[in-house]
Design an enzyme around this catalytic site. Structure first.
Site, mmCIF file in Angstrom:
data_model
loop_
_atom_site.group_PDB
_atom_site.id
_atom_site.type_symbol
_atom_site.label_atom_id
_atom_site.label_comp_id
_atom_site.label_asym_id
_atom_site.label_seq_id
_atom_site.Cartn_x
_atom_site.Cartn_y
_atom_site.Cartn_z
ATOM 1 N N ASP A 131 2.853 82.747 -31.493
ATOM 2 C CA ASP A 131 1.538 83.378 -31.384
ATOM 3 C C ASP A 131 0.778 82.647 -30.280
ATOM 4 O O ASP A 131 -0.055 81.779 -30.528
ATOM 5 C CB ASP A 131 0.794 83.258 -32.722
ATOM 6 C CG ASP A 131 -0.661 83.666 -32.586
ATOM 7 O OD1 ASP A 131 -1.472 83.281 -33.456
ATOM 8 O OD2 ASP A 131 -0.994 84.341 -31.595
ATOM 9 N N ASP A 180 2.673 69.749 -28.150
ATOM 10 C CA ASP A 180 3.271 70.731 -27.237
ATOM 11 C C ASP A 180 4.553 71.281 -27.867
ATOM 12 O O ASP A 180 5.490 70.529 -28.156
ATOM 13 C CB ASP A 180 3.574 70.034 -25.909
ATOM 14 C CG ASP A 180 4.068 71.020 -24.850
ATOM 15 O OD1 ASP A 180 3.890 70.754 -23.663
ATOM 16 O OD2 ASP A 180 4.629 72.076 -25.241
ATOM 17 N N ALA A 181 4.591 72.583 -28.044
ATOM 18 C CA ALA A 181 5.750 73.212 -28.700
ATOM 19 C C ALA A 181 7.024 73.056 -27.878
ATOM 20 O O ALA A 181 8.129 73.073 -28.441
ATOM 21 C CB ALA A 181 5.468 74.687 -28.940
ATOM 22 N N ASP A 204 -5.517 79.481 -35.049
ATOM 23 C CA ASP A 204 -6.628 80.064 -35.795
ATOM 24 C C ASP A 204 -6.274 80.220 -37.283
ATOM 25 O O ASP A 204 -7.162 80.361 -38.116
ATOM 26 C CB ASP A 204 -7.012 81.428 -35.184
ATOM 27 C CG ASP A 204 -5.789 82.332 -35.005
ATOM 28 O OD1 ASP A 204 -5.426 82.620 -33.854
ATOM 29 O OD2 ASP A 204 -5.209 82.726 -36.027
ATOM 30 N N TYR A 226 -3.088 92.484 -35.202
ATOM 31 C CA TYR A 226 -2.236 91.510 -34.509
ATOM 32 C C TYR A 226 -1.566 90.538 -35.497
ATOM 33 O O TYR A 226 -0.353 90.360 -35.505
ATOM 34 C CB TYR A 226 -3.073 90.746 -33.473
ATOM 35 C CG TYR A 226 -2.311 89.673 -32.760
ATOM 36 C CD1 TYR A 226 -2.323 88.361 -33.220
ATOM 37 C CD2 TYR A 226 -1.552 89.971 -31.630
ATOM 38 C CE1 TYR A 226 -1.599 87.371 -32.584
ATOM 39 C CE2 TYR A 226 -0.829 88.986 -30.975
ATOM 40 C CZ TYR A 226 -0.862 87.690 -31.462
ATOM 41 O OH TYR A 226 -0.152 86.720 -30.813
ATOM 42 N N GLN A 227 -2.389 89.923 -36.388
ATOM 43 C CA GLN A 227 -1.842 88.885 -37.282
ATOM 44 C C GLN A 227 -0.786 89.456 -38.226
ATOM 45 O O GLN A 227 0.251 88.848 -38.466
ATOM 46 C CB GLN A 227 -2.962 88.263 -38.131
ATOM 47 C CG GLN A 227 -4.221 87.884 -37.404
ATOM 48 C CD GLN A 227 -4.065 86.701 -36.456
ATOM 49 O OE1 GLN A 227 -3.067 85.995 -36.490
ATOM 50 N NE2 GLN A 227 -5.039 86.515 -35.593
ATOM 51 N N GLU A 251 0.643 73.594 -32.916
ATOM 52 C CA GLU A 251 -0.491 74.093 -32.098
ATOM 53 C C GLU A 251 -0.910 72.963 -31.171
ATOM 54 O O GLU A 251 -1.103 71.825 -31.602
ATOM 55 C CB GLU A 251 -1.636 74.487 -33.043
ATOM 56 C CG GLU A 251 -3.014 74.675 -32.375
ATOM 57 C CD GLU A 251 -3.053 75.762 -31.316
ATOM 58 O OE1 GLU A 251 -2.737 76.924 -31.631
ATOM 59 O OE2 GLU A 251 -3.376 75.427 -30.156
ATOM 60 N N GLN A 294 -8.446 74.159 -22.550
ATOM 61 C CA GLN A 294 -9.038 75.471 -22.247
ATOM 62 C C GLN A 294 -10.499 75.520 -22.707
ATOM 63 O O GLN A 294 -10.946 74.688 -23.489
ATOM 64 C CB GLN A 294 -8.238 76.567 -22.967
ATOM 65 C CG GLN A 294 -8.131 76.363 -24.457
ATOM 66 C CD GLN A 294 -6.897 77.013 -25.058
ATOM 67 O OE1 GLN A 294 -6.302 77.953 -24.511
ATOM 68 N NE2 GLN A 294 -6.459 76.507 -26.199
ATOM 69 N N TYR A 308 -8.230 94.243 -27.255
ATOM 70 C CA TYR A 308 -7.372 93.738 -26.182
ATOM 71 C C TYR A 308 -7.415 94.759 -25.059
ATOM 72 O O TYR A 308 -7.181 95.939 -25.289
ATOM 73 C CB TYR A 308 -5.930 93.556 -26.659
ATOM 74 C CG TYR A 308 -5.705 92.368 -27.576
ATOM 75 C CD1 TYR A 308 -6.696 91.393 -27.742
ATOM 76 C CD2 TYR A 308 -4.516 92.216 -28.244
ATOM 77 C CE1 TYR A 308 -6.480 90.302 -28.586
ATOM 78 C CE2 TYR A 308 -4.283 91.124 -29.084
ATOM 79 C CZ TYR A 308 -5.282 90.173 -29.248
ATOM 80 O OH TYR A 308 -5.063 89.101 -30.083
HETATM 81 N N1 LIG Z 1 -3.014 84.616 -29.454
HETATM 82 C C1 LIG Z 1 -3.400 85.959 -29.723
HETATM 83 C C2 LIG Z 1 -2.896 86.922 -28.690
HETATM 84 C C3 LIG Z 1 -3.603 86.733 -27.397
HETATM 85 C C4 LIG Z 1 -3.413 87.936 -26.502
HETATM 86 C C5 LIG Z 1 -4.590 88.036 -25.593
HETATM 87 C C6 LIG Z 1 -4.436 89.155 -24.650
HETATM 88 N N2 LIG Z 1 -4.538 90.452 -24.939
HETATM 89 C C7 LIG Z 1 -4.380 91.140 -23.785
HETATM 90 C C8 LIG Z 1 -4.399 92.502 -23.494
HETATM 91 C C9 LIG Z 1 -4.223 92.905 -22.184
HETATM 92 C C10 LIG Z 1 -4.058 91.979 -21.183
HETATM 93 C C11 LIG Z 1 -4.020 90.620 -21.486
HETATM 94 C C12 LIG Z 1 -4.182 90.219 -22.797
HETATM 95 N N3 LIG Z 1 -4.220 88.997 -23.369
#
Ligand SMILES: NCCCCCc1nc2ccccc2[nH]1
Length: 292
Positions: A159, A140-141, A89, A64-65, A109, A34, A228
């Protein structure tokens, strides 16, 4: 000082865009899996984005964490062995280390670049790797879990990034089956489960798979993460059936983490009330998604 506003458009949130003012790009790279981007934002501190999707910012990563780690770990009595899928991370590792009952933390990871970039630009998160209980596997998990011993883990935390790209397989039934097999009876899975405003079909699909795969309980919880898109992110908390003594109680946390062991960093988002409140769901979601 010249600073420019960057607009984040993505098929994960069609028809809307999210923008952040970028003070300075700190890293821009492409790993085997990526695109990796780190920049200093004017409003949220440093930001990590993968394939143009914000994964975390210094200002709001705590939401989030802390939630993805403590919702499962405070739902079962004294978790000992924990597996993190993704989480390169280091933020989830930082949170798991608050639990003194935990003896072993495996992390799988797939992208080493995420780990290296976090260690360089996000020491507040990468500190999680310094815990002596942590054992890192880069790979790869899907393979990792296929070979994991049956019933090894008390908790598994997925995660992941979004299921478009390297994390695609982490929302498919075969993967969930290997997770259920690697959990002990009464063990618990917590995985990132997208936005209730944007992804109810994906959430429904995940819940349907989890209902077939996890014979204990399946609950959906959520947290407010301002960076997000739609401002929220969900979590799916599933348990394998286990002896009553280990009854998983996601809604009312078994252990209160707040008063727990000294930790160099205070909790910024999670507490027992936020834990219980996270499972309260808006009516549209209860209507649209069965078994919630
Ligand atoms: N690894 C951490 C979590 C990643 C989530 C990323 C994320 N957050 C979002 C909110 C709305 C739509 C798509 C999304 N993708």
């Amino acid at each position: 000082k010249a600073s420019k506003k960057v607009y984040f458009n993505n098929p994960m949130w069609p028809g809307e865009a999210h923008s952040l003012v970028v003070e300075k790009v700190l890293y821009k790279g492409k790993s085997e899996f990526q695109e990796v981007l780190v920049f200093e934002s004017s409003a949220y501190g440093k930001v990590l984005a993968l394939d143009g999707i914000v994964q975390l910012t210094e200002k709001d990563e705590c939401a989030y964490q802390e939630m993805i780690a403590h919702l499962p770990l405070c739902s079962i009595p004294s978790p000992k062995t924990v597996l993190v899928v993704g989480g390169g991370d280091g933020g989830v590792l930082r949170e798991i280390s608050r639990h003194s009952s935990v003896e072993k933390i495996d992390i799988c990871e797939i992208d080493k670049m995420v780990i290296d970039v976090s260690k360089k630009f996000f020491p507040e998160l990468a500190v999680g790797f310094e815990d002596p209980r942590v054992h890192l596997c880069i790979g790869d998990a899907v393979d990792f879990l296929r070979h994991a011993p049956k019933g090894k883990y008390d908790a598994i935390i997925v995660d992941s990034s979004d299921p478009v790209g390297p994390a695609q397989e982490l929302v498919e039934k075969p993967f969930f089956e290997t997770v259920a097999r690697a959990l002990r009876p009464g063990g618990v899975l917590c995985n990132m489960a997208e936005s209730m405003w944007l992804h109810t079909h994906l959430i429904q699909d995940m819940i349907s798979i989890c209902r077939q795969t996890f014979k204990g309980s399946v609950h959906y919880a959520w947290a407010n993460v301002p960076t997000y898109p739609s401002g929220v992110i969900g979590f799916l908390i599933c348990s394998t059936e286990g002896p009553p003594v280990d009854f998983v109680n996601p809604i009312n946390p078994i252990e209160k983490l707040e008063g727990a062991v000294k930790h160099k960093r205070e909790l910024r988002f999670y507490n027992s009330e936020m834990h219980s409140a996270a499972f309260a769901l808006p009516s549209f979601l209860k209507r649209e998604v069965i078994l919630l």
